[in-house]
Design a protein around this motif. Structure first.
Motif, short mmCIF file in Angstrom:
data_model
loop_
_atom_site.label_atom_id
_atom_site.label_comp_id
_atom_site.label_asym_id
_atom_site.label_seq_id
_atom_site.Cartn_x
_atom_site.Cartn_y
_atom_site.Cartn_z
N TYR A 102 -59.43 35.62 73.84
CA TYR A 102 -59.54 34.99 75.15
C TYR A 102 -58.95 35.87 76.27
O TYR A 102 -58.86 35.43 77.41
CB TYR A 102 -58.83 33.64 75.15
N THR A 103 -58.51 37.08 75.95
CA THR A 103 -57.83 37.93 76.93
C THR A 103 -58.77 39.00 77.48
O THR A 103 -59.85 39.26 76.94
CB THR A 103 -56.61 38.62 76.31
N GLY A 104 -58.31 39.67 78.53
CA GLY A 104 -59.09 40.75 79.12
C GLY A 104 -59.19 41.97 78.24
O GLY A 104 -60.08 42.80 78.42
N GLY A 105 -58.28 42.08 77.26
CA GLY A 105 -58.31 43.24 76.37
C GLY A 105 -59.06 43.01 75.08
O GLY A 105 -58.96 43.82 74.15
N GLY B 209 -53.13 46.35 68.91
CA GLY B 209 -52.50 45.81 70.10
C GLY B 209 -52.59 46.81 71.22
O GLY B 209 -52.75 48.01 70.99
N GLY B 210 -52.50 46.34 72.45
CA GLY B 210 -52.58 47.27 73.57
C GLY B 210 -52.51 46.54 74.89
O GLY B 210 -52.34 45.33 74.96
N LYS B 211 -52.63 47.32 75.95
CA LYS B 211 -52.54 46.76 77.31
C LYS B 211 -53.55 47.45 78.21
O LYS B 211 -53.70 48.68 78.18
CB LYS B 211 -51.13 46.98 77.87
N THR B 212 -54.26 46.64 78.97
CA THR B 212 -55.23 47.16 79.93
C THR B 212 -54.55 47.49 81.25
O THR B 212 -53.45 47.01 81.55
CB THR B 212 -56.33 46.13 80.21
N GLY B 213 -55.24 48.29 82.05
CA GLY B 213 -54.77 48.60 83.40
C GLY B 213 -55.95 48.91 84.30
O GLY B 213 -56.87 49.61 83.89
N THR B 214 -55.93 48.36 85.51
CA THR B 214 -56.96 48.65 86.51
C THR B 214 -56.22 49.06 87.77
O THR B 214 -55.53 48.24 88.39
CB THR B 214 -57.84 47.42 86.77
N VAL B 215 -56.35 50.32 88.14
CA VAL B 215 -55.50 50.90 89.18
C VAL B 215 -56.34 51.31 90.37
O VAL B 215 -57.33 52.04 90.22
CB VAL B 215 -54.73 52.13 88.65
N SER C 298 -59.74 52.99 85.34
CA SER C 298 -59.69 52.00 84.26
C SER C 298 -58.90 52.60 83.11
O SER C 298 -59.24 53.68 82.62
CB SER C 298 -61.10 51.63 83.81
N VAL C 299 -57.86 51.89 82.67
CA VAL C 299 -56.93 52.45 81.68
C VAL C 299 -56.73 51.47 80.54
O VAL C 299 -56.75 50.25 80.73
CB VAL C 299 -55.57 52.77 82.34
N ILE D 98 -60.61 56.15 82.43
CA ILE D 98 -61.91 56.46 83.02
C ILE D 98 -61.74 56.49 84.54
O ILE D 98 -61.28 55.50 85.13
CB ILE D 98 -62.98 55.41 82.63
N ASP D 99 -62.11 57.60 85.14
CA ASP D 99 -61.86 57.82 86.57
C ASP D 99 -63.05 57.37 87.42
O ASP D 99 -64.15 57.92 87.30
CB ASP D 99 -61.57 59.30 86.80
N HIS D 100 -62.80 56.37 88.25
CA HIS D 100 -63.74 55.89 89.27
C HIS D 100 -65.11 55.52 88.69
O HIS D 100 -66.13 56.14 89.02
CB HIS D 100 -63.92 56.95 90.37
N PRO D 101 -65.16 54.50 87.86
CA PRO D 101 -66.46 53.99 87.42
C PRO D 101 -67.20 53.33 88.59
O PRO D 101 -66.61 52.55 89.33
CB PRO D 101 -66.09 52.99 86.33
N LYS D 102 -68.49 53.62 88.72
CA LYS D 102 -69.24 53.15 89.91
C LYS D 102 -70.46 52.30 89.56
O LYS D 102 -71.27 52.01 90.44
CB LYS D 102 -69.68 54.37 90.74
N ALA D 103 -70.61 51.94 88.30
CA ALA D 103 -71.82 51.21 87.90
C ALA D 103 -71.65 49.70 87.92
O ALA D 103 -72.48 48.98 87.37
CB ALA D 103 -72.25 51.65 86.50
N GLY D 104 -70.58 49.21 88.52
CA GLY D 104 -70.37 47.76 88.59
C GLY D 104 -69.04 47.36 87.98
O GLY D 104 -68.12 46.92 88.67
N GLU D 105 -68.89 47.50 86.66
CA GLU D 105 -67.64 47.14 85.99
C GLU D 105 -66.59 48.22 86.26
O GLU D 105 -66.89 49.42 86.24
CB GLU D 105 -67.86 47.00 84.49
N PHE D 106 -65.34 47.79 86.46
CA PHE D 106 -64.26 48.75 86.69
C PHE D 106 -62.94 48.32 86.07
O PHE D 106 -61.97 49.07 86.09
CB PHE D 106 -64.07 49.01 88.19
N TYR D 107 -62.87 47.09 85.52
CA TYR D 107 -61.62 46.65 84.90
C TYR D 107 -61.35 47.45 83.62
O TYR D 107 -62.29 47.80 82.88
CB TYR D 107 -61.66 45.16 84.59
N GLY D 108 -60.07 47.68 83.34
CA GLY D 108 -59.70 48.44 82.15
C GLY D 108 -60.20 47.80 80.88
O GLY D 108 -60.60 48.49 79.94
N GLY D 109 -60.20 46.46 80.83
CA GLY D 109 -60.66 45.77 79.63
C GLY D 109 -62.14 45.91 79.41
O GLY D 109 -62.62 45.81 78.27
N ALA D 110 -62.92 46.14 80.47
CA ALA D 110 -64.37 46.25 80.35
C ALA D 110 -64.83 47.69 80.18
O ALA D 110 -65.86 47.95 79.56
CB ALA D 110 -65.05 45.64 81.57
N VAL D 111 -64.07 48.66 80.71
CA VAL D 111 -64.52 50.05 80.73
C VAL D 111 -63.78 50.90 79.69
O VAL D 111 -64.40 51.63 78.91
CB VAL D 111 -64.33 50.65 82.14
#
Length: 569
Positions: A476-479, A490-496, A511-512, A530-543
């Motif tokens: 149920y989490t973003g990761g 286990g891990g942690k997402t990051g969107t900077v 996206s980290v 991932i540096d500067h995704p431009k196709a729509g998704e950009f959250y760390g959990g998605a990219v």
């Protein structure tokens, strides 16, 4: 008859008078002087001037030729070649010995792949010299075809050329050599003295045209360079590069980085960078591809720092493992800045703060600590310091000293803003969570035995956080996209947000994801950016998380790590 005596007896002719004594002695003296001069000259040449004349003769016929030293090979941890030297031939010419015959010159130019006009212009440029290169580093077969023309004044020179079997997959970590086989980038540069070896020398006699007449012997044997064994596993490196490239293409990103470390030794098993380049063919090279971003570039890590900041919070004793923090209404004001969550999460446990990546929850906990508590923890984890890999240009990152920090700056540090790290530094910091609190410095070389490690987190706290990280990739989490079938991870997402001239942008992100696997007995730590995704998704959990899942799952199976979890689809 006149002149005869009577009775038929011949009469004697008159005899010339003998030379005078003066003339005889004069001629004798002349002969003696000439003899003395000749003897003196012979003595001068054979005795007095002999060393000089012999050295001059040797200078025109005796040569000391270098024997090229074979550059050492670079292999992965399993002995697979990553950089090898192959024998090549360089053709050179003495312009003053080249034939005047136009047909021979045209044939030579065509064999070299040059137009006759370009060839003539080059010969004219070097006409006053006795040396010019015709073609560097040719294959022996191609060079022999030109030598078979038997053009006067054309000579071969044996050399070595570097070849990289992995091509663009491991280009930035290995680096390159120049045309003279000297390291220019990466590990080729940092280990140049070890890899290069020492050339030998031999004595030969050559005729005036430079052709070998006789070999007199070897003065000094060539000593080949040493072989360098890296920590990289070529199989994992290929997978990491493939998955990273696919993600960058899918999300139309500017680039990306992936670092995988052995959680038990700190050895770097994979280090992939995009953009990249082919070191075997540098035509049209993109200069960005030369940079080993994992070691020389930095970025603000964002929310992946929250588990490390949480370590400082738990060790402080101010809150316990079961504490609950009210994050309502989902935002807070500090020093004229607004800190926001994705939504109002209400009351959250410490595990919930990490699961939902609550900036408000982390800020409220961080403000209860001393001004330097989180800074000291980051410092213990190696941030703001050189990783110590020996790679040329490796960055120390940025961890500003806690001098007159505002409340907003202290809060920002807890959720990963206000500092910068490299991907390797971040992976090394996460080894403390995977290794019972002992941080392992990264190594690009295969180690004969595990290092001691550096105490960074209390063992009990590290184990608690390891279990919390597993819940952060729950269904149920973003990761959740980081999960690996058959293994507990286990891990942690990051969107900077990326920073620009006017501050943080609103349409450019990094996206980290930083993760550990398997949780039951940690073996690997992986960081994906991932540096500067431009196709729509950009959250760390998605990219970034899906890249972690794919690479980590394949790596665990390649390393024969037994599954520790059955996934219920």
């Amino acid at each position: 008859m006149r002149g005869e005596r009577r009775g038929g007896m011949p009469r004697h002719l008159p005899v010339a008078p003998p030379l005078g004594n003066g003339r005889f002695y004069f001629i004798l003296i002349v002969f003696c002087v000439v003899a003395c001069i000749l003897i003196g000259r012979i003595t001068l040449l054979q005795v007095i001037d002999r060393p000089f004349l012999q050295s001059q003769g040797d200078a025109r016929t005796l040569r000391h030729e270098a024997i090229p030293a074979h550059r050492g090979m670079i292999t992965d941890r399993n002995g697979e070649p990553l950089a090898i030297s192959t024998p090549v031939v360089t053709l050179w010419a003495n312009p003053q010995e080249l034939p005047e015959d136009g047909i021979q010159r045209v044939m030579l130019a065509q064999a070299l792949g040059m137009s006759p006009d370009d060839f003539e212009a080059r010969v004219e440029l070097y006409s006053s010299r006795e040396f010019m290169y015709l073609r560097r580093q040719m294959t022996p077969q191609a060079a022999q075809r030109i030598l078979d023309l038997r053009t006067p004044g054309v000579y071969p020179q044996r050399e070595y050329k570097r070849y990289y079997p992995a091509g663009e997959v491991a280009a930035q970590i290995l680096g390159v050599t120049n045309v003279d086989d000297m390291g220019q980038e990466g590990l080729e540069l940092s280990y140049q003295p070890f890899l290069a070896g020492h050339p030998g020398q031999r004595r030969v006699i050559k005729d005036r045209r430079g052709r070998l007449v006789r070999e007199l012997g070897v003065i000094r044997e060539a000593q080949p360079g040493g072989d360098l064994v890296l920590s990289i596993d070529q199989r994992i490196q290929y997978m990491a590069y493939r998955e990273l490239r696919a993600a960058v293409a899918k999300h139309e990103a500017d680039g990306g980085v992936l670092v995988m470390m052995d959680a038990r030794t700190g050895e770097v098993l994979a280090m992939a960078n995009l953009p990249s380049y082919n070191p075997n063919n540098r035509t049209g090279l993109d200069p960005r591809g030369l940079r080993n971003q994992a070691l020389v570039d930095v970025f603000e890590p964002g929310s992946v720092m929250k588990p490390l900041a949480m370590a400082a919070i738990l060790e402080s004793g101010i809150v316990d493992r079961d504490a609950v923090v009210n994050t309502s209404p989902g935002w807070m004001r500090l020093d004229q800045f607004t800190i926001r969550d994705f939504r109002d999460y209400g009351e959250l446990t410490l595990a919930g703060i990490l699961e939902h990546s609550s900036n408000v929850g982390m800020s409220r906990l961080a403000l209860q600590l001393s001004d330097t508590a989180i800074w000291e923890k980051y410092n213990q984890l190696g941030l703001g310091q050189s990783p110590g890999t020996g790679f040329p240009g490796e960055t120390t990152g940025s961890l500003p000293a806690p001098v007159r920090w505002s409340r907003s700056e202290r809060a920002a540090l807890s959720y990963g803003y206000g500092l910068s790290v490299s991907a390797v530094q971040l992976a090394s910091a996460f080894t403390a969570l995977a290794n019972g609190g002992m941080r392992l410095p990264p190594s690009l070389l295969r180690l004969s035995e595990p290092p001691q490690g550096l105490p960074a987190i209390e063992p009990a706290v590290a184990n608690d956080l390891l279990n919390i990280l597993e819940t952060s990739v729950a269904a149920y989490t973003g990761g959740r996209r980081a999960r690996v079938e058959g293994y507990r991870v286990g891990g942690k997402t990051g969107t900077v947000r990326k920073s620009g001239q006017g501050g943080y942008t609103t349409d450019a992100y990094r996206s980290v994801f930083a993760g550990i696997a398997p949780i039951s007995d940690p073996r690997i730590v992986t960081v994906v950016m991932i540096d500067h995704p431009k196709a729509g998704e950009f959250y760390g959990g998605a990219v970034a998380a899906p890249v972690f899942s794919s690479v980590t799952g394949n790596a665990l199976r390649l390393l024969d790590v037994p599954p520790d979890h059955e996934v219920d689809e």
